[in-house]
Motif scaffolding. Structure first.
Motif, mmCIF file in Angstrom:
data_model
loop_
_atom_site.group_PDB
_atom_site.id
_atom_site.type_symbol
_atom_site.label_atom_id
_atom_site.label_comp_id
_atom_site.label_asym_id
_atom_site.label_seq_id
_atom_site.Cartn_x
_atom_site.Cartn_y
_atom_site.Cartn_z
ATOM 1 N N SER A 232 -0.420 -8.407 -8.453
ATOM 2 C CA SER A 232 -0.086 -6.982 -8.297
ATOM 3 C C SER A 232 1.008 -6.639 -9.292
ATOM 4 C CB SER A 232 0.448 -6.694 -6.897
ATOM 5 O OG SER A 232 -0.527 -6.953 -5.930
ATOM 6 N N PRO A 255 -4.790 5.019 2.762
ATOM 7 C CA PRO A 255 -4.197 3.924 3.538
ATOM 8 C C PRO A 255 -2.681 4.128 3.656
ATOM 9 C CG PRO A 255 -5.529 3.060 1.713
ATOM 10 C CD PRO A 255 -5.409 4.536 1.497
ATOM 11 N N ASP A 273 -6.268 3.857 -8.123
ATOM 12 C CA ASP A 273 -7.734 3.999 -8.081
ATOM 13 C C ASP A 273 -8.130 5.477 -7.989
ATOM 14 O OD1 ASP A 273 -10.368 3.372 -7.804
ATOM 15 O OD2 ASP A 273 -10.163 2.169 -5.976
ATOM 16 N N LEU A 293 -4.490 -2.501 -8.783
ATOM 17 C CA LEU A 293 -3.067 -2.856 -8.799
ATOM 18 C C LEU A 293 -2.769 -3.971 -9.810
ATOM 19 C CD1 LEU A 293 -0.456 -2.146 -7.478
ATOM 20 C CD2 LEU A 293 -1.135 -3.417 -5.445
HETATM 21 N N1 EPU Z 1 -7.336 -0.202 -2.667
HETATM 22 C C1 EPU Z 1 -8.151 0.690 -3.310
HETATM 23 N N2 EPU Z 1 -8.454 0.450 -4.621
HETATM 24 C C2 EPU Z 1 -7.995 -0.625 -5.289
HETATM 25 C C3 EPU Z 1 -7.147 -1.527 -4.638
HETATM 26 C C4 EPU Z 1 -6.824 -1.302 -3.313
HETATM 27 O O1 EPU Z 1 -8.581 1.689 -2.730
HETATM 28 O O2 EPU Z 1 -8.338 -0.758 -6.467
HETATM 29 C C5 EPU Z 1 -7.022 0.012 -1.236
HETATM 30 C C6 EPU Z 1 -7.767 -1.018 -0.365
HETATM 31 O O3 EPU Z 1 -9.072 -0.579 -0.041
HETATM 32 C C7 EPU Z 1 -6.867 -1.078 0.850
HETATM 33 C C8 EPU Z 1 -5.476 -0.872 0.258
HETATM 34 O O4 EPU Z 1 -5.649 -0.236 -1.008
HETATM 35 O O5 EPU Z 1 -7.131 -0.022 1.725
HETATM 36 C C9 EPU Z 1 -4.692 -2.171 0.109
HETATM 37 O O6 EPU Z 1 -5.440 -3.052 -0.744
HETATM 38 P P1 EPU Z 1 -5.408 -4.662 -0.560
HETATM 39 O O7 EPU Z 1 -5.660 -5.035 0.857
HETATM 40 O O8 EPU Z 1 -6.276 -5.247 -1.617
HETATM 41 O O9 EPU Z 1 -3.904 -5.031 -0.810
HETATM 42 P P2 EPU Z 1 -2.879 -4.564 -1.924
HETATM 43 O O10 EPU Z 1 -1.906 -3.630 -1.308
HETATM 44 O O11 EPU Z 1 -3.597 -4.067 -3.130
HETATM 45 C C10 EPU Z 1 -1.231 -6.472 -1.317
HETATM 46 C C11 EPU Z 1 -0.273 -7.344 -2.073
HETATM 47 C C12 EPU Z 1 -1.017 -8.544 -2.643
HETATM 48 C C13 EPU Z 1 -1.616 -9.335 -1.486
HETATM 49 C C14 EPU Z 1 -2.576 -8.428 -0.722
HETATM 50 C C15 EPU Z 1 -3.147 -9.094 0.519
HETATM 51 C C16 EPU Z 1 1.526 -5.985 -2.919
HETATM 52 C C17 EPU Z 1 2.113 -5.297 -4.089
HETATM 53 N N3 EPU Z 1 0.361 -6.603 -3.130
HETATM 54 O O12 EPU Z 1 -2.169 -5.952 -2.260
HETATM 55 O O13 EPU Z 1 -0.081 -9.373 -3.313
HETATM 56 O O14 EPU Z 1 -2.313 -10.464 -1.942
HETATM 57 O O15 EPU Z 1 -1.862 -7.230 -0.292
HETATM 58 O O16 EPU Z 1 -2.137 -9.186 1.491
HETATM 59 O O17 EPU Z 1 2.109 -5.965 -1.841
HETATM 60 C C18 EPU Z 1 0.969 -9.746 -5.425
HETATM 61 O O18 EPU Z 1 2.037 -9.458 -4.870
HETATM 62 O O19 EPU Z 1 0.897 -10.106 -6.626
HETATM 63 C C19 EPU Z 1 -0.279 -9.672 -4.650
HETATM 64 C C20 EPU Z 1 -1.477 -9.912 -5.174
#
Ligand code: EPU
Ligand code: FAD
Length: 346
Positions: A232, A255, A273, A293
């Motif tokens: 991220s 979200p 997105d 992200l």
């Molecule tokens: N979403 C979109 N489009 C996208 C990406 C995400 O609509 O292109 C929506 C998803 O559908 C969901 C929400 O955004 O409703 C959150 O997405 P996701 O569950 O993939 O998690 P994230 O917030 O994008 C965070 C952490 C990740 C971690 C995941 C799983 C941060 C900055 N990132 O990602 O951590 O692996 O949750 O817990 O908090 C990192 O820190 O490098 C990292 C990968």
């Protein structure tokens, strides 16, 4: 300690940019760190694990010190497994070994790149679990006194992608080892997204959770060995509830997660997105098409390409939603840490 002859930074950070350092040294014992800090008081120095949360913005005019401290000790009490793990051990290997040896607790954090000693720096987290959930203590080498000091988890001031190592102890302490407490009475954490499908099974094992986490991560996140990236790029922004409420009127499916009565966390990936930025490029840098992200190096990106793309993302999201994104990735300038706001781009 081992001084490397090749000073290319490319193998030592997961963005894989073609940049150099003045010198790269492997620290194999904690005293090596101390010697380097004593012998080179005026040179810029940076401790690097696997470089999976780092963007080098230009050549580094100083010494890169790779954390190569190794060793794992396991003790057992009636109710817990107690682990003492040297900072240079690989994080995912530790998670795999503990799960395979019947010591559950770290499974939600599978496949996070990087070293054990880097995990406390930003309190790594994924799928409803953070590093702090199982952290007993963190051992640090204090660079002023040369002493190794043991910090309790509370003293580490862990927060969302945050800790004392980014504030009060920044540039003052090097993490040499981490102590984990893994309770034998295992409670699965399966509330996050598609993990909840597992919650219905009563024969659920930590290995099942581990496998599902690996499957979910592989589906979305690019493997740095194939496509350069640092996970991220931005943190999920915490905004005033009033702003979140306003945005929800026009975007009811946005979200959002309440963090307090006054503040709400939004999903930066969703915001990016919605701006239609998936796949957008500057030179060799691109917004990942599966996960907005993540910014990637599609092969020949320069640091400037990544920085310009990041700036474009921040400005576009701000113009559309009034939300300011902060980068999670740590930016290294020529001699010291920097940030996107401080960098002038043509
Ligand atoms: N979403 C979109 N489009 C996208 C990406 C995400 O609509 O292109 C929506 C998803 O559908 C969901 C929400 O955004 O409703 C959150 O997405 P996701 O569950 O993939 O998690 P994230 O917030 O994008 C965070 C952490 C990740 C971690 C995941 C799983 C941060 C900055 N990132 O990602 O951590 O692996 O949750 O817990 O908090 C990192 O820190 O490098 C990292 C990968
Ligand atoms: P580095 O990038 O080498 O260092 C990060 C920072 O910590 C630097 O400022 C460095 O100077 C400092 N540092 C490193 N070691 C020490 C030490 N021993 N003492 C003091 N300072 C030190 N993060 C998450 O939280 N959750 C995720 O789900 C997640 N997924 C990712 C997925 C991918 C594909 C990638 C590439 C990254 C992901 N990350 C995630 C980010 C990254 O993996 C973590 O931040 C990890 O802990 C960084 O470890 P590292 O060894 O690579 O640290």
């Amino acid at each position: 300690m081992k001084i490397l002859t090749n000073t290319s930074l490319k193998p030592y950070h997961t963005f894989g940019l073609e940049l150099n350092a003045n010198e790269i040294i492997k620290a194999q014992k904690s005293d090596d760190f101390l010697q380097i800090w004593k012998q080179r008081p005026d040179e810029p120095k940076l401790v690097v694990g696997e470089g999976s949360n780092l963007l080098f913005c230009e050549d580094f005019a100083g010494v890169i010190v790779l954390n190569c401290l190794k060793g794992i000790e396991v003790q057992e009490t009636t109710n817990e497994w107690l682990l003492h793990v040297a900072g240079g051990e690989n994080w995912h290997e530790l998670v795999t070994n503990t799960v395979d040896r019947g010591m559950p607790g770290l499974e939600n954090l599978a496949l996070i790149p990087g070293l054990v000693g880097s995990a406390p720096i930003q309190n790594i987290g994924a799928y409803g679990v953070e590093f702090k959930s199982n952290c007993d203590y963190v051992d640090v080498l204090m660079l002023d006194s040369g002493e190794i000091t043991r910090l309790t988890a509370q003293e580490c001031e862990f927060g969302y992608r945050d800790s004392v190592f980014k504030h009060g102890l920044k540039d003052k302490a090097i993490v040499t080892a981490v102590g984990f407490k893994l309770p034998k009475c295992w409670k699965p954490v399966v509330g996050y997204g598609a993990l909840s499908e597992l919650g219905e099974r009563d024969d659920l094992t930590a290995k099942d959770v581990y496998n599902k986490v690996c499957e979910m991560r592989c589906a979305k996140l690019p493997d740095p060995k194939e496509i350069g990236n640092a996970g991220s790029f931005f943190k999920n922004p915490v905004v005033a509830k009033s702003l979140a409420d306003r945005l929800l009127l026009t975007h009811p499916t946005m979200p959002h997660f309440g963090v307090s009565d006054a503040e709400v966390k939004l999903a930066a990936g969703w915001l990016i997105d919605q701006c239609g930025l998936k796949g957008s490029c500057v030179g060799g840098a691109a917004v990942h098409s599966q996960q907005a992200l993540v910014l990637t190096n599609t092969g020949k990106a320069t640091a400037k390409d990544v920085l310009k793309l990041a700036k474009n993302v921040v400005e576009t999201v701000y113009d559309r939603f009034g939300v300011t994104l902060e980068h999670e990735v740590r930016f290294m300038g020529r001699t010291a840490e920097t940030n996107l706001e401080a960098i002038c781009l043509p």
